[in-house]
Design a protein around this motif. Structure first.
Motif, PDB file in Angstrom:
ATOM      1  N   ASP A 211       0.829  -1.267  -0.008  1.00  0.00           N
ATOM      2  CA  ASP A 211      -0.044  -0.090   0.124  1.00  0.00           C
ATOM      3  C   ASP A 211       0.813   1.188  -0.012  1.00  0.00           C
ATOM      4  O   ASP A 211       1.576   1.371   0.846  1.00  0.00           O
ATOM      5  CB  ASP A 211      -1.017   0.053   1.348  1.00  0.00           C
ATOM      6  CG  ASP A 211      -1.854   1.352   1.347  1.00  0.00           C
ATOM      7  OD1 ASP A 211      -1.920   1.635   0.210  1.00  0.00           O
ATOM      8  OD2 ASP A 211      -2.442   1.496   2.261  1.00  0.00           O
ATOM      9  N   ILE A 212       0.729   1.984  -1.162  1.00  0.00           N
ATOM     10  CA  ILE A 212       1.787   3.113  -1.359  1.00  0.00           C
ATOM     11  C   ILE A 212       1.186   4.330  -1.103  1.00  0.00           C
ATOM     12  O   ILE A 212      -0.070   4.504  -2.280  1.00  0.00           O
ATOM     13  CB  ILE A 212       2.706   3.032  -2.691  1.00  0.00           C
ATOM     14  CG1 ILE A 212       3.445   1.582  -2.235  1.00  0.00           C
ATOM     15  CG2 ILE A 212       3.501   4.371  -2.651  1.00  0.00           C
ATOM     16  CD1 ILE A 212       4.215   1.355  -3.857  1.00  0.00           C
ATOM     17  N   ASP A 213       1.303   5.373  -0.439  1.00  0.00           N
ATOM     18  CA  ASP A 213       0.625   6.965  -0.521  1.00  0.00           C
ATOM     19  C   ASP A 213       1.383   7.494  -1.742  1.00  0.00           C
ATOM     20  O   ASP A 213       2.709   7.767  -1.455  1.00  0.00           O
ATOM     21  CB  ASP A 213       0.975   7.451   0.947  1.00  0.00           C
ATOM     22  CG  ASP A 213       0.289   8.857   0.880  1.00  0.00           C
ATOM     23  OD1 ASP A 213       0.169   9.416  -0.098  1.00  0.00           O
ATOM     24  OD2 ASP A 213      -0.577   8.800   1.931  1.00  0.00           O
ATOM     25  N   GLU A 218       5.065   6.827   0.767  1.00  0.00           N
ATOM     26  CA  GLU A 218       5.193   5.929   2.053  1.00  0.00           C
ATOM     27  C   GLU A 218       4.695   4.667   1.983  1.00  0.00           C
ATOM     28  O   GLU A 218       3.444   4.744   1.326  1.00  0.00           O
ATOM     29  CB  GLU A 218       4.753   6.476   3.632  1.00  0.00           C
ATOM     30  CG  GLU A 218       5.803   7.762   3.804  1.00  0.00           C
ATOM     31  CD  GLU A 218       5.341   8.359   5.294  1.00  0.00           C
ATOM     32  OE1 GLU A 218       5.774   9.173   5.782  1.00  0.00           O
ATOM     33  OE2 GLU A 218       4.138   8.073   5.681  1.00  0.00           O
ATOM     34  N   ALA A 219       5.024   3.631   2.282  1.00  0.00           N
ATOM     35  CA  ALA A 219       4.808   2.224   1.739  1.00  0.00           C
ATOM     36  C   ALA A 219       4.532   1.677   2.940  1.00  0.00           C
ATOM     37  O   ALA A 219       5.376   1.463   3.720  1.00  0.00           O
ATOM     38  CB  ALA A 219       5.630   1.486   0.821  1.00  0.00           C
ATOM     39  N   THR A 220       3.447   0.715   2.786  1.00  0.00           N
ATOM     40  CA  THR A 220       3.103  -0.242   4.001  1.00  0.00           C
ATOM     41  C   THR A 220       3.106  -1.714   3.223  1.00  0.00           C
ATOM     42  O   THR A 220       2.572  -2.144   2.399  1.00  0.00           O
ATOM     43  CB  THR A 220       1.837   0.123   4.734  1.00  0.00           C
ATOM     44  OG1 THR A 220       1.631   1.426   5.194  1.00  0.00           O
ATOM     45  CG2 THR A 220       1.500  -1.099   5.560  1.00  0.00           C
ATOM     46  N   ILE A 221       4.145  -2.593   4.079  1.00  0.00           N
ATOM     47  CA  ILE A 221       4.183  -3.830   3.194  1.00  0.00           C
ATOM     48  C   ILE A 221       3.365  -4.744   4.343  1.00  0.00           C
ATOM     49  O   ILE A 221       3.661  -4.892   5.550  1.00  0.00           O
ATOM     50  CB  ILE A 221       5.422  -4.249   3.336  1.00  0.00           C
ATOM     51  CG1 ILE A 221       6.472  -3.346   2.515  1.00  0.00           C
ATOM     52  CG2 ILE A 221       5.728  -5.905   2.786  1.00  0.00           C
ATOM     53  CD1 ILE A 221       7.853  -3.846   2.186  1.00  0.00           C
ATOM     54  N   ARG A 222       2.421  -5.568   3.896  1.00  0.00           N
ATOM     55  CA  ARG A 222       1.696  -6.497   4.621  1.00  0.00           C
ATOM     56  C   ARG A 222       1.939  -7.786   4.109  1.00  0.00           C
ATOM     57  O   ARG A 222       1.749  -8.333   2.910  1.00  0.00           O
ATOM     58  CB  ARG A 222       0.098  -6.258   4.575  1.00  0.00           C
ATOM     59  CG  ARG A 222      -0.698  -7.101   5.316  1.00  0.00           C
ATOM     60  CD  ARG A 222      -2.227  -6.373   5.196  1.00  0.00           C
ATOM     61  NE  ARG A 222      -3.229  -7.176   5.749  1.00  0.00           N
ATOM     62  CZ  ARG A 222      -3.909  -7.857   4.836  1.00  0.00           C
ATOM     63  NH1 ARG A 222      -3.871  -7.639   3.370  1.00  0.00           N
ATOM     64  NH2 ARG A 222      -4.998  -8.650   5.403  1.00  0.00           N
TER      65      ARG A 222
END
Length: 226
Positions: A211-213, A218-222
């Protein structure tokens, strides 16, 4: 150089003959008698003078035609008078400038620009890099436009977490704050798969969600383990 000297000699001879002809006419007129043979000599002299003048004119014209126009003076190479960095939100302008060899005051060079683009890609910070020169009155403005890669801000592990999170993070090898590298993410997932396989969980399924803003980069890795 040689043609110029010949031209000067022709002019001297022509002037000398004209002077002789003038003196001859004066002497004959002063004597009050012009014999037929003197008239003939004078006419012959006049014809020779006309022929010599025509020859001088032809030589001058030929010299003018054969002499090429002077070559234009070479222009001084145009220099870079300013450098502008565009598109960077995470990587500082000073960091980008430190990675390139194009400098304010140096001559604009396509080969140097090509090398600068390679150096910036090698940092791993950017997805796309463009460099263009804007021509101004006294030189060029070099414009560097970059598209940065995202920064990993959060890593989440969900699902069948057989191992402690510290162990999973150690095997995954990606940490918060580093530049997002999709290849590294795939390698990290494969390392987790091998970790589970080593404990007998060969058919474990590991999925990733990024999920990249687009504004903050900024990136969230799930990481979901099932």
């Amino acid at each position: 150089m040689i043609q110029g000297k010949l031209e000067k000699q022709r002019r001297k001879i022509s002037g000398f003959l004209i002077l002789i002809g003038t003196l001859s006419m004066f002497m004959l007129a002063h004597a009050g008698t012009l014999r037929a043979e003197d008239e003939k000599s004078f006419e012959q002299l006049e014809a020779e003078l006309q022929e010599l003048s025509a020859s001088d004119a032809a030589g001058t014209a030929a010299t003018a035609r054969s002499t090429p126009p002077p070559a234009p003076a070479p222009q001084a190479p145009r220099k870079i008078i300013s450098i502008e960095i565009r598109g960077n939100q995470i990587v500082s302008t000073n960091t980008i400038l430190s990675k390139i060899k194009s400098r304010q005051g140096t001559v604009l060079s396509q080969s140097t620009i090509n090398e600068d683009i390679k150096r910036l890609y090698q940092t791993g910070f950017f997805q796309d890099i463009q460099m263009e020169a804007e021509e101004l009155a006294d030189g060029f403005k070099l414009i560097v436009t970059v598209l940065e890669k995202s920064i990993v801000r959060t890593i989440k592990f969900e699902g069948f977490t057989k191992f402690k999170e510290d162990k999973l993070r150690k095997e995954f090898k990606i940490i918060e704050g580093q530049i997002l590298d999709r290849k590294a993410v795939k390698e990290g997932v494969e390392a987790l798969r091998q970790l589970y396989a080593g404990k007998g969980y060969r058919f474990v399924d590991i999925k990733t969600d990024l999920d990249i803003d687009q504004y903050s980069k900024e990136a969230t890795i799930r990481i979901v383990i099932v």
